[in-house]
Design a protein around this motif. Structure first.
Motif, short mmCIF file in Angstrom:
data_model
loop_
_atom_site.label_atom_id
_atom_site.label_comp_id
_atom_site.label_asym_id
_atom_site.label_seq_id
_atom_site.Cartn_x
_atom_site.Cartn_y
_atom_site.Cartn_z
N SER A 114 53.13 11.61 -54.32
CA SER A 114 54.21 12.58 -53.86
C SER A 114 55.11 12.25 -54.26
O SER A 114 56.22 10.49 -53.68
CB SER A 114 53.37 13.04 -52.41
OG SER A 114 54.89 13.97 -51.82
N ARG A 115 56.24 13.00 -54.50
CA ARG A 115 57.32 12.78 -54.41
C ARG A 115 57.65 12.57 -52.98
O ARG A 115 57.94 12.97 -52.29
CB ARG A 115 58.22 13.81 -54.63
CG ARG A 115 58.15 14.81 -56.29
CD ARG A 115 59.03 15.29 -57.26
NE ARG A 115 58.59 16.40 -56.38
CZ ARG A 115 59.33 17.84 -56.73
NH1 ARG A 115 60.63 17.63 -57.32
NH2 ARG A 115 58.52 19.11 -56.12
N VAL A 116 59.32 12.06 -52.89
CA VAL A 116 59.67 11.55 -51.67
C VAL A 116 60.23 12.88 -51.18
O VAL A 116 60.38 13.23 -49.54
CB VAL A 116 61.19 10.77 -51.77
CG1 VAL A 116 61.96 10.59 -50.22
CG2 VAL A 116 60.75 9.60 -51.72
N GLU A 117 60.50 13.40 -52.33
CA GLU A 117 61.52 15.42 -51.44
C GLU A 117 59.85 16.13 -50.49
O GLU A 117 60.55 17.01 -49.93
CB GLU A 117 61.64 16.01 -52.50
CG GLU A 117 63.05 15.27 -53.13
CD GLU A 117 62.48 14.34 -54.23
OE1 GLU A 117 63.68 13.19 -54.51
OE2 GLU A 117 62.03 14.15 -54.42
N ASN A 118 59.13 15.37 -51.17
CA ASN A 118 58.35 16.81 -50.71
C ASN A 118 57.99 16.11 -49.09
O ASN A 118 57.08 17.71 -48.50
CB ASN A 118 56.48 16.00 -51.61
CG ASN A 118 56.70 16.86 -52.77
OD1 ASN A 118 57.32 17.91 -52.70
ND2 ASN A 118 54.87 16.05 -53.48
N LEU A 119 58.76 14.77 -48.72
CA LEU A 119 57.89 15.49 -47.08
C LEU A 119 59.27 15.63 -45.92
O LEU A 119 58.51 15.74 -44.80
CB LEU A 119 58.61 13.60 -46.83
CG LEU A 119 57.32 12.61 -47.95
CD1 LEU A 119 57.99 11.11 -47.18
CD2 LEU A 119 55.81 12.53 -47.36
N ALA A 120 60.02 16.08 -46.85
CA ALA A 120 61.21 16.80 -46.30
C ALA A 120 61.03 18.90 -46.11
O ALA A 120 61.77 19.38 -45.74
CB ALA A 120 62.93 16.75 -46.96
N THR A 121 59.76 18.88 -47.00
CA THR A 121 59.36 20.56 -46.66
C THR A 121 58.81 20.83 -45.74
O THR A 121 58.25 20.34 -44.35
CB THR A 121 58.11 20.29 -47.77
OG1 THR A 121 58.45 20.14 -49.41
CG2 THR A 121 57.88 22.05 -47.77
N PRO A 122 59.49 21.62 -44.97
CA PRO A 122 59.37 21.91 -44.13
C PRO A 122 57.83 22.49 -43.24
O PRO A 122 56.95 23.17 -44.07
CB PRO A 122 59.92 23.37 -43.06
CG PRO A 122 60.92 23.68 -44.78
CD PRO A 122 60.37 22.19 -45.96
#
Length: 524
Positions: free
Chosen positions: A146-154
């Protein structure tokens, strides 16, 4: 006039057109009756399911927070154990099934999923929609990439944390290397880590074929269990996962009484010693097994084709013009993505006046600022691989690379230069240039002036070999055009030879001339 050569050129099987022209886009057309049914059902089902989904999320999110509390995702990461593993594999998985059930999904599981020690990696295909995440629930929440950015998804970012994903960062130049190393470590942990689930296609398709598999899942050289996904419902079977269609897909799905998804676990594929040394070979083996089970063809399209498709749209070409089966083209012709992108820009300059992203002989001649002549027709025929009277971008990039680039060697360019330089003074005057083009290609003085000016870069009134060479390097079609003209002249001269000598002369001529002009006849 002596007869022109007849073209019946064998083509490399590896460069023939793909079985599926565009696996990335599918135009779903709904009848008026279908739309009315969806609206009537949606009036009741969409609000009800939205409420149920919200309730499930209200329970799932705090469970996910508790499960991942104070558990690192970077650094010396260890697999979840004890109560965390129970919460993730049992509680979160059950809530995930409930979530998809509330959306109306009916899951049919075929085959048997093996343990992590038997097959550390699950390869899932085809990847076509964001609903494909249901396979993670069915498989017991294995690790994913998974992309790191996905962790910041609400909200959903916390769910991703429960999977202990292998993180990919666009900002980190070593991200690809680190990702492969982490997958390798988990795959060879002897069952200590959960299985790693990967969509090897790397992007979404319309399920009409299997595109090139990325090698990440196959580099460790461990057994891989193929997992197939099918959507028998017609309403979702023809919809691909691009941004414009996501909302439509979600509403259509929520408006159905139920949506069936079939998940089939095939027997694990154990790599041979040769496949352990060659991840691409192992990837192709697994892909062929999955394609056979699905009953679909394979193509050499890949994510880079999507990028070229977008670039074609930006250049005002039809987006499909950029689809060249990048993996195949780059491997066979030793081209990088940037090289193909540059050729796309050149093709766009030629095709701006035509519609459909294809150019015919008249447009080809207009771009070269030359009239249609036997030599030009023969050059066009070399580009036109399928003989339909037009050249698309795929044919153009193959033609430029195979036919025209070899024609730009110093020896060939020197020969072409001497063709113009009749007085052998190492300069081509306007008169010399005009005389040859008029006799060989039927170009008038007026039409020739602009072309002469383009080649004469310093405006000296004559063309040096350096100027001629520089122009030919940036316009490879011209060098090939003049060598093709010489071959035609030689061929036509042979037609005047006595009948007893024709066959032998033709054999010698074709052996010489086709080395350049039909070099794509080489065996694979």
């Amino acid at each position: 006039m002596p007869p022109q050569r007849v073209f019946a050129l064998p083509r490399q099987q590896s460069l023939l057109l793909p079985a599926v022209t565009n696996p990335f886009v599918q135009d779903t057309k709904l009848t008026r009756a279908t739309i009315i049914k969806c609206i009537l059902r949606g009036i009741f089902l969409v609000p009800l399911r939205s409420i149920l989904l919200a309730l499930v999320l209200m329970v799932t999110w705090p469970v996910a927070v508790i499960t991942t509390f104070m558990h690192p995702l970077k650094g010396a990461v260890e697999p979840m154990t004890g109560w965390r593993r129970f919460m993730c594999r049992r509680v979160m998985a059950a809530l995930g099934r409930t979530y998809y059930f509330c959306m109306g999904f009916r899951v049919v599981v075929k085959g048997k999923q093996v343990s992590s020690s038997e097959a550390p990696i699950l390869a899932v295909a085809p990847h076509s929609t964001f609903f494909d995440g249901i396979v993670c629930i069915v498989a017991g929440l294995p690790s994913t990439v998974s992309r790191v950015e996905n962790l910041a998804t609400p909200i959903f970012g916390r769910f991703v944390r429960c999977l202990q994903p292998v993180l990919v960062s666009r900002q980190d130049p070593d991200s690809r290397k680190n990702t492969i190393r982490e997958i390798d470590n988990r795959a060879k942990s002897g069952g200590r880590w959960p299985q790693v689930l990967i969509f090897p296609e790397g992007t979404c398709t319309n399920r009409s074929c299997l595109i090139t598999f990325k090698q990440g899942a196959f580099i460790p050289g461990v057994p891989v269990q193929p997992v197939l996904m099918r959507y028998p419902n017609k309403m979702v079977s023809d919809v691909s996962c691009n941004t414009a269609e996501m909302k439509t897909l979600l509403l259509l799905t929520l408006s159905q009484f139920y949506t069936t998804v079939e998940i089939e676990f095939l027997p694990p594929q154990i790599p041979t010693e040769e496949e352990k040394k060659s991840p691409s070979l192992f990837a192709n083996t697994v892909r062929n097994v999955m394609a056979q089970a699905l009953g679909v063809p394979v193509t050499d399209h890949t994510y880079e084709d999507c990028r070229l498709m977008i670039s074609a749209g930006e250049l005002t070409l039809p987006m499909e013009a950029g689809l060249v089966e990048f993996t195949k083209i780059s491997r066979k012709l030793n081209l990088k993505w940037d090289n193909v992108k540059k050729e796309l820009e050149g093709f766009a300059a030629m095709a701006t006046s035509c519609k459909g992203g294809r150019i015919n002989i008249e447009e080809f001649a207009s771009f070269l600022k030359l009239p249609v002549s036997p030599a030009l027709e023969e050059l066009f025929a070399l580009f036109d691989r399928n003989g339909d009277g037009t050249i698309d971008f795929r044919e153009y990039v193959i033609g430029v690379t195979i036919l025209c680039r070899p024609a730009n060697t110093d020896d060939v360019l020197r020969m072409a230069f001497q063709l113009f330089d009749t007085d052998e003074d190492e300069r081509i005057t306007r008169e010399e240039f005009t005389a040859l083009l008029r006799s060989a290609l039927g170009v008038s003085d007026l039409n020739m002036a602009k072309l002469f000016k383009e080649i004469d870069a310093d405006g000296s009134g004559f063309i040096t070999f350096a100027e001629f060479q520089a122009f030919a390097k940036s316009h490879p079609e011209y060098a090939k055009l003049f060598t093709t003209y010489l071959e035609l002249q030689r061929y036509q001269a042979l037609q005047k030879v006595g009948a007893d000598d024709v066959e032998e002369a033709n054999h010698t001529s074709s052996g010489d001339s086709q080395e350049d002009s039909t070099s794509d006849k080489k065996d694979d």
